[in-house]
Design a protein around this motif. Structure first.
Motif, mmCIF file in Angstrom:
data_model
loop_
_atom_site.group_PDB
_atom_site.id
_atom_site.type_symbol
_atom_site.label_atom_id
_atom_site.label_comp_id
_atom_site.label_asym_id
_atom_site.label_seq_id
_atom_site.Cartn_x
_atom_site.Cartn_y
_atom_site.Cartn_z
ATOM 1 N N LEU A 8 33.385 15.011 106.997
ATOM 2 C CA LEU A 8 32.498 15.038 108.264
ATOM 3 C C LEU A 8 31.391 16.180 108.035
ATOM 4 N N ALA A 9 31.575 17.101 107.430
ATOM 5 C CA ALA A 9 30.615 18.275 107.381
ATOM 6 C C ALA A 9 29.543 17.985 106.397
ATOM 7 N N LEU A 10 29.564 17.340 105.452
ATOM 8 C CA LEU A 10 28.527 16.857 104.582
ATOM 9 C C LEU A 10 27.554 16.120 105.473
ATOM 10 N N PRO A 64 49.173 18.347 102.600
ATOM 11 C CA PRO A 64 48.523 18.007 104.170
ATOM 12 C C PRO A 64 47.007 18.885 104.248
ATOM 13 N N ILE A 65 47.070 20.263 103.580
ATOM 14 C CA ILE A 65 45.908 21.112 103.601
ATOM 15 C C ILE A 65 44.901 20.421 102.913
ATOM 16 N N ALA A 66 45.316 20.083 101.682
ATOM 17 C CA ALA A 66 44.236 19.402 100.956
ATOM 18 C C ALA A 66 43.664 18.349 101.414
ATOM 19 N N HIS A 67 44.448 17.380 102.066
ATOM 20 C CA HIS A 67 43.848 16.222 102.874
ATOM 21 C C HIS A 67 43.131 16.302 103.944
ATOM 22 N N PHE A 68 43.327 17.536 104.799
ATOM 23 C CA PHE A 68 42.572 18.163 105.868
ATOM 24 C C PHE A 68 41.108 18.580 105.397
ATOM 25 N N ALA A 69 41.225 19.275 104.098
ATOM 26 C CA ALA A 69 40.115 19.993 103.750
ATOM 27 C C ALA A 69 39.009 18.711 103.140
ATOM 28 N N LEU A 70 39.683 17.557 102.807
ATOM 29 C CA LEU A 70 38.740 16.637 102.271
ATOM 30 C C LEU A 70 38.125 16.049 103.483
ATOM 31 N N TYR A 71 39.026 15.823 104.553
ATOM 32 C CA TYR A 71 38.515 14.925 105.875
ATOM 33 C C TYR A 71 37.320 15.971 106.426
ATOM 34 N N ALA A 72 37.554 17.284 106.502
ATOM 35 C CA ALA A 72 36.623 18.226 107.118
ATOM 36 C C ALA A 72 35.302 18.068 106.374
ATOM 37 N N GLY A 77 32.895 19.971 97.654
ATOM 38 C CA GLY A 77 33.394 18.571 97.749
ATOM 39 C C GLY A 77 33.664 18.088 96.439
ATOM 40 N N MET A 78 32.621 18.260 95.526
ATOM 41 C CA MET A 78 32.883 18.108 93.949
ATOM 42 C C MET A 78 34.243 18.502 93.598
ATOM 43 N N ALA A 79 34.212 19.790 93.951
ATOM 44 C CA ALA A 79 35.806 20.381 93.343
ATOM 45 C C ALA A 79 36.899 19.821 94.019
ATOM 46 N N LEU A 80 36.721 19.552 95.150
ATOM 47 C CA LEU A 80 37.797 19.042 96.042
ATOM 48 C C LEU A 80 38.280 17.540 95.510
#
Length: 195
Positions: free
Chosen positions: A103-105, A92-100, A156-159
């Motif tokens: 939006l952020a980019l 869930p932390i990884a998915h939250f980071a991807l969602y963030a 983003g590339m790393a994630l």
């Protein structure tokens, strides 16, 4: 057929699947385009690619907002039974980071064009003028948002790399349904290993 549209406790529905792959393709295309347009020697081609990058960025932002809305109002399939405790904590932390990041980019890109001293209007796909965010334009602000946008792109590339490797790990090593259920809701998604 309606049962394949919405998510269930064991699989994703078509709406989630289509939103996932649309965002994925746009996100990766934007990262590639961002790298290419900064390396070109032709200013004309670079300008055209920057305009395309801006258009796709606004499109990505819209699709991500739709995806988040759908995610917040839909049930999510459970992880397969054999999923370990650490993975249940990290996923869930990884998915939250991807969602963030999704939006952020685009938001930092919008901030960048809003503060740019060049003051070139953003016209997504040539259809309308997108208003700037209410930030003052200055070279310092432009440098800040350029750096922020670029650093987030590298994160983003790393994630995305980690996300893809995790999906492949589940598919080829764990042989569970994590990847398969994001391809089609009609595939076998009961979480059991194939015989």
């Amino acid at each position: 057929m309606t049962s394949l549209i919405r998510n269930t406790p064991t699989r994703y529905g078509w709406i989630t699947i289509l939103l996932h792959w649309t965002v994925g393709v746009l996100f990766i295309a934007q990262l590639a385009l961002g790298i290419v347009m900064t390396k070109l020697s032709s200013q004309r081609t670079a300008f055209e690619l920057i305009q395309l990058h801006k258009s796709l960025g606004f499109l990505l932002l819209g699709v991500v907002v739709l995806r988040l809305g759908w995610r917040l109002t839909s049930m999510m399939p459970e992880l397969p039974a054999g999923t370990g405790r650490l993975e249940r904590l990290v996923a869930p932390i990884a998915h939250f980071a991807l969602y963030a990041l999704q939006l952020a980019l685009p938001l930092t890109g919008w901030a960048l064009v809003s503060v740019s001293v060049l003051e070139i209007p953003s016209m997504p796909f040539g259809l309308f003028v997108m208003p700037n965010l209410p930030f003052g334009s200055s070279e310092a602000a432009e440098n800040f948002w350029t750096a922020t946008h670029a650093y987030l792109a590298y994160v983003g590339m790393a994630l995305i790399g980690v996300h893809v490797l995790a999906a492949l790990h589940h598919h080829f090593w764990r042989r569970d349904s994590v990847l398969v259920r994001m391809i089609s809701p009609s595939r076998r998604c009961d979480g059991r290993k194939s015989e």
